[in-house]
Design a protein around this motif. Structure first.
Motif, PDB file in Angstrom:
ATOM      1  N   SER A  66       0.852  -1.190   0.000  1.00 19.13           N
ATOM      2  CA  SER A  66       0.000   0.000   0.000  1.00 19.13           C
ATOM      3  C   SER A  66       0.886   1.238   0.000  1.00 19.13           C
ATOM      4  CB  SER A  66      -0.883  -0.009   1.255  1.00 19.13           C
ATOM      5  OG  SER A  66      -1.624   1.175   1.367  1.00 19.13           O
ATOM      6  N   THR A  67       0.291   2.340  -0.393  1.00 17.97           N
ATOM      7  CA  THR A  67       0.995   3.620  -0.293  1.00 17.97           C
ATOM      8  C   THR A  67       0.258   4.560   0.649  1.00 17.97           C
ATOM      9  OG1 THR A  67      -0.177   4.423  -2.251  1.00 17.97           O
ATOM     10  CG2 THR A  67       2.020   3.455  -2.595  1.00 17.97           C
ATOM     11  N   GLY A  68      -0.856   4.111   1.194  1.00 25.12           N
ATOM     12  CA  GLY A  68      -1.662   4.950   2.079  1.00 25.12           C
ATOM     13  C   GLY A  68      -1.201   4.881   3.528  1.00 25.12           C
ATOM     14  N   SER A  69      -1.797   5.726   4.342  1.00 22.94           N
ATOM     15  CA  SER A  69      -1.423   5.788   5.761  1.00 22.94           C
ATOM     16  C   SER A  69      -2.406   5.058   6.664  1.00 22.94           C
ATOM     17  CB  SER A  69      -1.307   7.251   6.201  1.00 22.94           C
ATOM     18  OG  SER A  69      -2.573   7.882   6.118  1.00 22.94           O
ATOM     19  N   ALA A  70      -3.458   4.456   6.117  1.00 19.19           N
ATOM     20  CA  ALA A  70      -4.475   3.814   6.957  1.00 19.19           C
ATOM     21  C   ALA A  70      -3.986   2.504   7.581  1.00 19.19           C
ATOM     22  CB  ALA A  70      -5.751   3.573   6.167  1.00 19.19           C
ATOM     23  N   TRP A  71      -3.343   1.628   6.812  1.00 18.20           N
ATOM     24  CA  TRP A  71      -2.933   0.320   7.347  1.00 18.20           C
ATOM     25  C   TRP A  71      -1.936   0.434   8.483  1.00 18.20           C
ATOM     26  CZ3 TRP A  71      -5.660  -3.789   7.201  1.00 18.20           C
ATOM     27  CH2 TRP A  71      -6.503  -4.046   6.125  1.00 18.20           C
ATOM     28  N   PRO A  72      -0.937   1.329   8.435  1.00 19.63           N
ATOM     29  CA  PRO A  72      -0.004   1.410   9.569  1.00 19.63           C
ATOM     30  C   PRO A  72      -0.668   1.831  10.884  1.00 19.63           C
ATOM     31  CG  PRO A  72       0.909   2.522   7.660  1.00 19.63           C
ATOM     32  CD  PRO A  72      -0.497   2.168   7.323  1.00 19.63           C
ATOM     33  N   LYS A  73      -1.838   2.437  10.803  1.00 24.85           N
ATOM     34  CA  LYS A  73      -2.532   2.868  12.021  1.00 24.85           C
ATOM     35  C   LYS A  73      -3.381   1.756  12.650  1.00 24.85           C
ATOM     36  CE  LYS A  73      -2.903   7.598  10.326  1.00 24.85           C
ATOM     37  NZ  LYS A  73      -3.808   8.603   9.783  1.00 24.85           N
ATOM     38  N   VAL A  74      -3.657   0.698  11.906  1.00 25.05           N
ATOM     39  CA  VAL A  74      -4.545  -0.362  12.399  1.00 25.05           C
ATOM     40  C   VAL A  74      -4.045  -0.976  13.703  1.00 25.05           C
ATOM     41  CG1 VAL A  74      -5.475  -2.668  11.900  1.00 25.05           C
ATOM     42  CG2 VAL A  74      -5.650  -0.837  10.189  1.00 25.05           C
ATOM     43  N   PRO A  75      -2.775  -1.436  13.795  1.00 26.25           N
ATOM     44  CA  PRO A  75      -2.337  -2.018  15.071  1.00 26.25           C
ATOM     45  C   PRO A  75      -2.402  -1.028  16.234  1.00 26.25           C
ATOM     46  CG  PRO A  75      -0.810  -2.593  13.327  1.00 26.25           C
ATOM     47  CD  PRO A  75      -1.746  -1.561  12.758  1.00 26.25           C
ATOM     48  N   ALA A  76      -2.110   0.240  15.981  1.00 19.86           N
ATOM     49  CA  ALA A  76      -2.173   1.246  17.049  1.00 19.86           C
ATOM     50  C   ALA A  76      -3.610   1.448  17.518  1.00 19.86           C
ATOM     51  CB  ALA A  76      -1.565   2.564  16.578  1.00 19.86           C
ATOM     52  N   ARG A  77      -4.573   1.413  16.587  1.00 23.59           N
ATOM     53  CA  ARG A  77      -5.980   1.507  16.981  1.00 23.59           C
ATOM     54  C   ARG A  77      -6.371   0.319  17.855  1.00 23.59           C
ATOM     55  NH1 ARG A  77      -8.434   1.697  11.371  1.00 23.59           N
ATOM     56  NH2 ARG A  77     -10.165   0.745  12.466  1.00 23.59           N
ATOM     57  N   VAL A  78      -5.869  -0.859  17.527  1.00 15.05           N
ATOM     58  CA  VAL A  78      -6.165  -2.063  18.310  1.00 15.05           C
ATOM     59  C   VAL A  78      -5.519  -1.965  19.690  1.00 15.05           C
ATOM     60  CG1 VAL A  78      -5.821  -4.568  18.413  1.00 15.05           C
ATOM     61  CG2 VAL A  78      -6.529  -3.490  16.266  1.00 15.05           C
ATOM     62  N   VAL A  79      -4.277  -1.513  19.745  1.00 14.51           N
ATOM     63  CA  VAL A  79      -3.611  -1.331  21.042  1.00 14.51           C
ATOM     64  C   VAL A  79      -4.382  -0.316  21.881  1.00 14.51           C
ATOM     65  CG1 VAL A  79      -1.558  -0.348  22.156  1.00 14.51           C
ATOM     66  CG2 VAL A  79      -1.305  -2.046  20.332  1.00 14.51           C
ATOM     67  N   ALA A  80      -4.779   0.799  21.264  1.00 10.42           N
ATOM     68  CA  ALA A  80      -5.505   1.839  21.997  1.00 10.42           C
ATOM     69  C   ALA A  80      -6.814   1.310  22.574  1.00 10.42           C
ATOM     70  CB  ALA A  80      -5.772   3.032  21.082  1.00 10.42           C
ATOM     71  N   ALA A  81      -7.460   0.397  21.864  1.00 11.47           N
ATOM     72  CA  ALA A  81      -8.745  -0.143  22.309  1.00 11.47           C
ATOM     73  C   ALA A  81      -8.598  -1.288  23.312  1.00 11.47           C
ATOM     74  CB  ALA A  81      -9.552  -0.627  21.108  1.00 11.47           C
ATOM     75  N   LEU A  82      -7.540  -2.101  23.174  1.00 12.23           N
ATOM     76  CA  LEU A  82      -7.462  -3.344  23.939  1.00 12.23           C
ATOM     77  C   LEU A  82      -6.321  -3.425  24.953  1.00 12.23           C
ATOM     78  CD1 LEU A  82      -8.265  -5.917  21.106  1.00 12.23           C
ATOM     79  CD2 LEU A  82      -9.818  -4.960  22.829  1.00 12.23           C
ATOM     80  N   ARG A  83      -5.504  -2.407  25.043  1.00 17.60           N
ATOM     81  CA  ARG A  83      -4.393  -2.425  26.004  1.00 17.60           C
ATOM     82  C   ARG A  83      -4.968  -2.616  27.410  1.00 17.60           C
ATOM     83  NH1 ARG A  83      -0.873   2.905  25.975  1.00 17.60           N
ATOM     84  NH2 ARG A  83      -2.983   3.688  26.209  1.00 17.60           N
ATOM     85  N   GLY A  84      -4.423  -3.590  28.122  1.00 14.53           N
ATOM     86  CA  GLY A  84      -4.913  -3.916  29.457  1.00 14.53           C
ATOM     87  C   GLY A  84      -5.990  -4.983  29.453  1.00 14.53           C
ATOM     88  N   LEU A  85      -6.573  -5.236  28.286  1.00 13.69           N
ATOM     89  CA  LEU A  85      -7.615  -6.255  28.166  1.00 13.69           C
ATOM     90  C   LEU A  85      -7.134  -7.472  27.373  1.00 13.69           C
ATOM     91  CD1 LEU A  85     -10.551  -3.844  27.181  1.00 13.69           C
ATOM     92  CD2 LEU A  85      -9.971  -4.703  29.463  1.00 13.69           C
ATOM     93  N   CYS A  86      -6.028  -7.326  26.656  1.00 11.28           N
ATOM     94  CA  CYS A  86      -5.539  -8.353  25.744  1.00 11.28           C
ATOM     95  C   CYS A  86      -4.024  -8.482  25.927  1.00 11.28           C
ATOM     96  CB  CYS A  86      -5.866  -7.918  24.312  1.00 11.28           C
ATOM     97  SG  CYS A  86      -5.201  -8.961  23.016  1.00 11.28           S
ATOM     98  N   PRO A  87      -3.486  -9.714  25.970  1.00 18.11           N
ATOM     99  CA  PRO A  87      -2.041  -9.872  26.146  1.00 18.11           C
ATOM    100  C   PRO A  87      -1.226  -9.683  24.857  1.00 18.11           C
ATOM    101  CG  PRO A  87      -3.073 -12.007  26.093  1.00 18.11           C
ATOM    102  CD  PRO A  87      -4.189 -10.985  26.042  1.00 18.11           C
ATOM    103  N   PHE A  88      -1.897  -9.704  23.697  1.00 15.30           N
ATOM    104  CA  PHE A  88      -1.223  -9.558  22.407  1.00 15.30           C
ATOM    105  C   PHE A  88      -0.151 -10.625  22.219  1.00 15.30           C
ATOM    106  CE2 PHE A  88      -2.918  -5.348  23.401  1.00 15.30           C
ATOM    107  CZ  PHE A  88      -3.654  -5.097  22.241  1.00 15.30           C
ATOM    108  N   ASP A  89      -0.517 -11.878  22.506  1.00 14.36           N
ATOM    109  CA  ASP A  89       0.396 -13.011  22.349  1.00 14.36           C
ATOM    110  C   ASP A  89       0.416 -13.491  20.902  1.00 14.36           C
ATOM    111  OD1 ASP A  89       1.006 -13.111  25.076  1.00 14.36           O
ATOM    112  OD2 ASP A  89      -0.634 -14.507  25.508  1.00 14.36           O
ATOM    113  N   PRO A  90       1.585 -13.900  20.385  1.00 13.27           N
ATOM    114  CA  PRO A  90       1.624 -14.537  19.071  1.00 13.27           C
ATOM    115  C   PRO A  90       0.700 -15.754  19.060  1.00 13.27           C
ATOM    116  CG  PRO A  90       3.830 -13.969  19.786  1.00 13.27           C
ATOM    117  CD  PRO A  90       2.919 -13.735  20.965  1.00 13.27           C
ATOM    118  N   GLY A  91      -0.021 -15.922  17.964  1.00 11.95           N
ATOM    119  CA  GLY A  91      -0.993 -17.007  17.832  1.00 11.95           C
ATOM    120  C   GLY A  91      -2.412 -16.563  18.084  1.00 11.95           C
ATOM    121  N   MET A  92      -2.571 -15.390  18.690  1.00 11.77           N
ATOM    122  CA  MET A  92      -3.919 -14.860  18.954  1.00 11.77           C
ATOM    123  C   MET A  92      -4.546 -14.331  17.672  1.00 11.77           C
ATOM    124  SD  MET A  92      -3.704 -12.510  22.364  1.00 11.77           S
ATOM    125  CE  MET A  92      -5.461 -12.169  22.204  1.00 11.77           C
TER     126      MET A  92
END
Length: 192
Positions: free
Chosen positions: A81-107
């Motif tokens: 991609s050349t857009g800026s939307a995809w790089p923000k996806v993981p940060a949006r997920v961290v912002a929403a789930l930090r403290g609720l999700c361990p973010f383990d590989p395999g999840m």
């Protein structure tokens, strides 16, 4: 110990990450679910690992995890991609789930709608296999003269279809990783 708002640690993270990938990121702040949890950033690298790709790395998960004595991680995504939307996806997920999700590989993490329309990909699989091999050893953000090591593990994030998310939940991560798929193609069809 790093606090969520530690500007020096963030600067070391950005500097060391930039040095490894050979590029400077565009930095985007993402609003966290709870302000007291600290800031969340998306670091977007254009043409990394090669022209026509974009790589995004989060910052905001690792200081929170370190403060709460959990494995110290950040997330990394690469898309064709050349857009800026995809790089923000993981940060949006961290912002929403930090403290609720361990973010383990395999999840796998599902979402109610596609992350970046018009792509229909609405789930994420977390994997230990990074799309930028130079990042496989993580990012050392240990403070000069610091008395404790501070190594941030990077976990790869791959967007998947709901059917693929369900297959990973039922059969494990290998079912997707071993399939005939292009993990960097936002317009790909489901393989499972």
């Amino acid at each position: 110990m790093a606090r969520p708002g530690d500007a020096d640690r963030f600067a070391r993270f950005v500097d060391r990450l930039s040095s490894i990938v050979g590029a400077e990121p565009d930095i985007h702040e993402v609003e966290p679910r709870a302000i007291d949890d600290g800031e969340v950033f998306a670091l977007a690298f254009v043409d990394v690992p090669e022209p026509g790709f974009v790589t995004g790395v989060t910052y905001g998960l690792s200081p929170w995890q370190r403060l709460h004595e959990r494995p110290v991680r950040e997330l990394c995504i690469t898309m064709r991609s050349t857009g800026s939307a995809w790089p923000k996806v993981p940060a949006r997920v961290v912002a929403a789930l930090r403290g609720l999700c361990p973010f383990d590989p395999g999840m796998v993490i599902g979402y109610k709608e596609p992350y970046v329309p018009p792509s229909g990909l609405s789930s994420l699989v977390l994997a230990p296999i990074l799309p930028v091999p130079a990042l496989s050893d993580g990012i050392d953000v240990t403070a000069p003269g610091g008395d404790t090591d501070d190594l941030v593990e990077l976990v790869a994030v791959y967007p998947v279809w709901p059917s693929e998310r369900d297959a990973v939940r039922a059969e494990g991560l290998r079912v997707v990783l071993d399939s005939d798929w292009d993990p960097y193609d936002a317009a790909r069809a489901a393989v499972l």
